[in-house]
Design a protein around this motif. Structure first.
Motif, PDB file in Angstrom:
ATOM      1  N   UNK A   1       0.825  -1.209   0.000  1.00 42.84           N
ATOM      2  CA  UNK A   1       0.000   0.000   0.000  1.00 42.84           C
ATOM      3  C   UNK A   1       0.860   1.261   0.000  1.00 42.84           C
ATOM      4  N   UNK A   2       1.996   1.193   0.656  1.00 44.84           N
ATOM      5  CA  UNK A   2       2.858   2.373   0.723  1.00 44.84           C
ATOM      6  C   UNK A   2       3.427   2.750  -0.639  1.00 44.84           C
ATOM      7  N   UNK A   3       3.408   1.772  -1.607  1.00 44.39           N
ATOM      8  CA  UNK A   3       3.946   2.035  -2.932  1.00 44.39           C
ATOM      9  C   UNK A   3       2.906   2.608  -3.895  1.00 44.39           C
ATOM     10  N   UNK A   4       1.701   2.915  -3.404  1.00 40.76           N
ATOM     11  CA  UNK A   4       0.676   3.471  -4.277  1.00 40.76           C
ATOM     12  C   UNK A   4       1.188   4.771  -4.888  1.00 40.76           C
ATOM     13  N   UNK A   5       1.117   4.867  -6.203  1.00 42.11           N
ATOM     14  CA  UNK A   5       1.578   6.067  -6.894  1.00 42.11           C
ATOM     15  C   UNK A   5       0.379   6.960  -7.203  1.00 42.11           C
ATOM     16  N   UNK A   6       0.272   8.053  -6.479  1.00 41.87           N
ATOM     17  CA  UNK A   6      -0.827   8.987  -6.698  1.00 41.87           C
ATOM     18  C   UNK A   6      -0.385  10.186  -7.524  1.00 41.87           C
ATOM     19  N   UNK A   7       0.829  10.128  -8.072  1.00 40.55           N
ATOM     20  CA  UNK A   7       1.373  11.297  -8.746  1.00 40.55           C
ATOM     21  C   UNK A   7       0.575  11.672  -9.990  1.00 40.55           C
ATOM     22  N   UNK A   8       0.082  10.659 -10.746  1.00 42.28           N
ATOM     23  CA  UNK A   8      -0.671  10.982 -11.955  1.00 42.28           C
ATOM     24  C   UNK A   8      -1.949  11.745 -11.628  1.00 42.28           C
ATOM     25  N   UNK A   9      -2.677  11.259 -10.624  1.00 44.31           N
ATOM     26  CA  UNK A   9      -3.906  11.962 -10.222  1.00 44.31           C
ATOM     27  C   UNK A   9      -3.583  13.368  -9.744  1.00 44.31           C
ATOM     28  N   UNK A  10      -2.521  13.501  -8.951  1.00 44.27           N
ATOM     29  CA  UNK A  10      -2.155  14.807  -8.420  1.00 44.27           C
ATOM     30  C   UNK A  10      -1.796  15.779  -9.533  1.00 44.27           C
ATOM     31  N   UNK A  11      -0.921  15.367 -10.446  1.00 46.34           N
ATOM     32  CA  UNK A  11      -0.477  16.277 -11.491  1.00 46.34           C
ATOM     33  C   UNK A  11      -1.618  16.657 -12.432  1.00 46.34           C
ATOM     34  N   UNK A  12      -2.527  15.730 -12.682  1.00 49.44           N
ATOM     35  CA  UNK A  12      -3.687  16.048 -13.505  1.00 49.44           C
ATOM     36  C   UNK A  12      -4.522  17.145 -12.851  1.00 49.44           C
ATOM     37  N   UNK A  13      -4.793  16.979 -11.536  1.00 48.19           N
ATOM     38  CA  UNK A  13      -5.599  17.968 -10.821  1.00 48.19           C
ATOM     39  C   UNK A  13      -4.894  19.317 -10.757  1.00 48.19           C
ATOM     40  N   UNK A  14      -3.599  19.291 -10.484  1.00 52.35           N
ATOM     41  CA  UNK A  14      -2.850  20.552 -10.391  1.00 52.35           C
ATOM     42  C   UNK A  14      -2.755  21.245 -11.744  1.00 52.35           C
ATOM     43  N   UNK A  15      -2.725  20.470 -12.814  1.00 49.08           N
ATOM     44  CA  UNK A  15      -2.725  21.059 -14.162  1.00 49.08           C
ATOM     45  C   UNK A  15      -4.017  21.832 -14.399  1.00 49.08           C
ATOM     46  N   UNK A  16      -5.145  21.248 -14.001  1.00 41.67           N
ATOM     47  CA  UNK A  16      -6.424  21.943 -14.148  1.00 41.67           C
ATOM     48  C   UNK A  16      -6.470  23.200 -13.276  1.00 41.67           C
ATOM     49  N   UNK A  17      -5.918  23.105 -12.057  1.00 40.64           N
ATOM     50  CA  UNK A  17      -5.853  24.275 -11.178  1.00 40.64           C
ATOM     51  C   UNK A  17      -5.011  25.371 -11.825  1.00 40.64           C
ATOM     52  N   UNK A  18      -3.867  24.985 -12.417  1.00 43.37           N
ATOM     53  CA  UNK A  18      -2.987  25.966 -13.062  1.00 43.37           C
ATOM     54  C   UNK A  18      -3.677  26.634 -14.246  1.00 43.37           C
ATOM     55  N   UNK A  19      -4.452  25.851 -15.016  1.00 47.21           N
ATOM     56  CA  UNK A  19      -5.200  26.434 -16.135  1.00 47.21           C
ATOM     57  C   UNK A  19      -6.203  27.477 -15.627  1.00 47.21           C
ATOM     58  N   UNK A  20      -6.859  27.156 -14.522  1.00 48.70           N
ATOM     59  CA  UNK A  20      -7.802  28.104 -13.943  1.00 48.70           C
ATOM     60  C   UNK A  20      -7.117  29.370 -13.476  1.00 48.70           C
ATOM     61  N   UNK A  21      -5.947  29.218 -12.873  1.00 53.86           N
ATOM     62  CA  UNK A  21      -5.173  30.385 -12.407  1.00 53.86           C
ATOM     63  C   UNK A  21      -4.789  31.273 -13.580  1.00 53.86           C
ATOM     64  N   UNK A  22      -4.322  30.653 -14.680  1.00 50.77           N
ATOM     65  CA  UNK A  22      -3.954  31.422 -15.867  1.00 50.77           C
ATOM     66  C   UNK A  22      -5.170  32.123 -16.466  1.00 50.77           C
ATOM     67  N   UNK A  23      -6.320  31.423 -16.475  1.00 50.75           N
ATOM     68  CA  UNK A  23      -7.538  32.016 -17.031  1.00 50.75           C
ATOM     69  C   UNK A  23      -7.947  33.261 -16.251  1.00 50.75           C
ATOM     70  N   UNK A  24      -7.776  33.213 -14.928  1.00 52.78           N
ATOM     71  CA  UNK A  24      -8.150  34.363 -14.099  1.00 52.78           C
ATOM     72  C   UNK A  24      -7.140  35.494 -14.211  1.00 52.78           C
ATOM     73  N   UNK A  25      -5.844  35.156 -14.234  1.00 53.29           N
ATOM     74  CA  UNK A  25      -4.803  36.181 -14.227  1.00 53.29           C
ATOM     75  C   UNK A  25      -4.608  36.824 -15.597  1.00 53.29           C
ATOM     76  N   UNK A  26      -4.626  35.998 -16.656  1.00 54.80           N
ATOM     77  CA  UNK A  26      -4.306  36.509 -17.989  1.00 54.80           C
ATOM     78  C   UNK A  26      -5.549  36.870 -18.804  1.00 54.80           C
TER      79      UNK A  26
END
Length: 309
Positions: free
Chosen positions: A1-26
């Protein structure tokens, strides 16, 4: 269980967050109309589609109602305690967040990895309990942070998700078949829900500064999400294992529901009701970043213990 790789889910979510940040700022995109779309159109259609596709039975609906009851109890308990330490809007936002979590676009990919197909189905009906809480008890408690009882109930009665749930249950009970072309069309809404739900966090963050960081509020959110919820679901699973003997898959589904980070809908509802969405966005981002580190450790410790009963 300790080897569960959640990085793909995390980076996908953070990518969407970053797109939202750019949409608001730019692009100066206003997130409020998007929040309204999520609350009044996208969420109800996604919820309805999930119900009609999931073939609800009495046993599965008991799971939904159990999670709804647990979320409601935690919300009301935190609402009572938080009233001593926070102003009305912060109290309402914290209480709402206490009953929900990112069970969908964060927890669901993990469920697909960890659970067999029947376990994924059980997880989905647990997840429906969280969604139902968000747009009933959770929405009302949030609205009370700014509106009177009458106006809060009026706003609650306008929420289409309640009627989407009732309609979905009716369609399933009568065994009506949704035409394939309609089902295929409804399937797109779950992707809209995921992308826009995370982008709205970035849009909100793009409109605030870290000077608005509230350590007490964030600490309250972290304690509720990563201490209270895991302990509550762990206790529930242990009681069920020792009484009615639930399956390993259901035990893991319950534990996962209790371990996910804060829900993006905290920001969506706060945006719709105008109750400190910027504070909610900061807390959601922090818990989302912490979750990949905490979830494998928690499940690695809790699951073997639970399965030993």
């Amino acid at each position: 269980m300790a080897e569960i790789d959640l990085s793909q889910s995390l980076w996908m979510l953070l990518f969407f967050v970053a797109l939202g940040w750019l949409a608001a700022r730019r692009l100066r995109v206003d997130p409020r109309p998007i929040a309204t779309l999520l609350v009044y159109i996208i969420s109800p259609l996604t919820f309805f589609h999930g119900l009609t596709q999931g073939q609800p039975s009495a046993d599965k609906l008991i799971l939904t109602l159990s999670v709804l009851l647990l979320a409601t109890c935690l919300c009301l308990a935190v609402n009572r305690v938080a009233s001593r330490f926070f102003a009305e809007q912060e109290r309402a936002l914290l209480a709402f967040s206490a009953g929900t979590g990112n069970t969908g676009y964060f927890g669901f990919p993990i469920a697909l990895v960890l659970l067999p197909p029947e376990g994924v189905t059980l997880y989905l009906f647990c997840m429906l309990g969280v969604s139902l809480y968000e747009f009933t008890v959770g929405f009302y408690v949030s609205a009370r942070g700014r509106f009177s009882v009458k106006e809060s109930l009026t706003r609650l009665a306008r929420l289409p998700l309640i009627y989407a749930f009732a309609t979905g249950m009716l369609v399933s009970a009568l065994d009506w078949q949704i035409p394939d072309v309609v089902a295929d069309g409804l399937d797109y809404f779950k992707y809209c829900f995921t992308v826009l739900g995370m982008m709205i966090i970035g849009m909100t963050l793009g409109r605030v500064t870290w000077r608005e960081f509230d350590l007490r509020f964030v600490a309250g959110c972290v304690v509720v999400r990563f201490v209270v919820w895991p302990l509550a679901t762990l206790l529930m699973v242990l009681l069920l294992r020792m009484s009615v003997g639930v399956s390993d898959s259901l035990a893991l589904a319950f534990l996962l529901i209790g371990a996910v980070p804060m829900a993006a809908n905290v920001v969506v509802i706060a945006m719709e009701l105008e109750i400190r969405p910027e504070k909610g966005a900061i807390a959601v981002l922090i818990t989302t970043l912490a979750a990949p580190l905490l979830i494998p450790v928690y499940l690695g410790v809790a699951l073997p213990w639970v399965l030993s009963f």
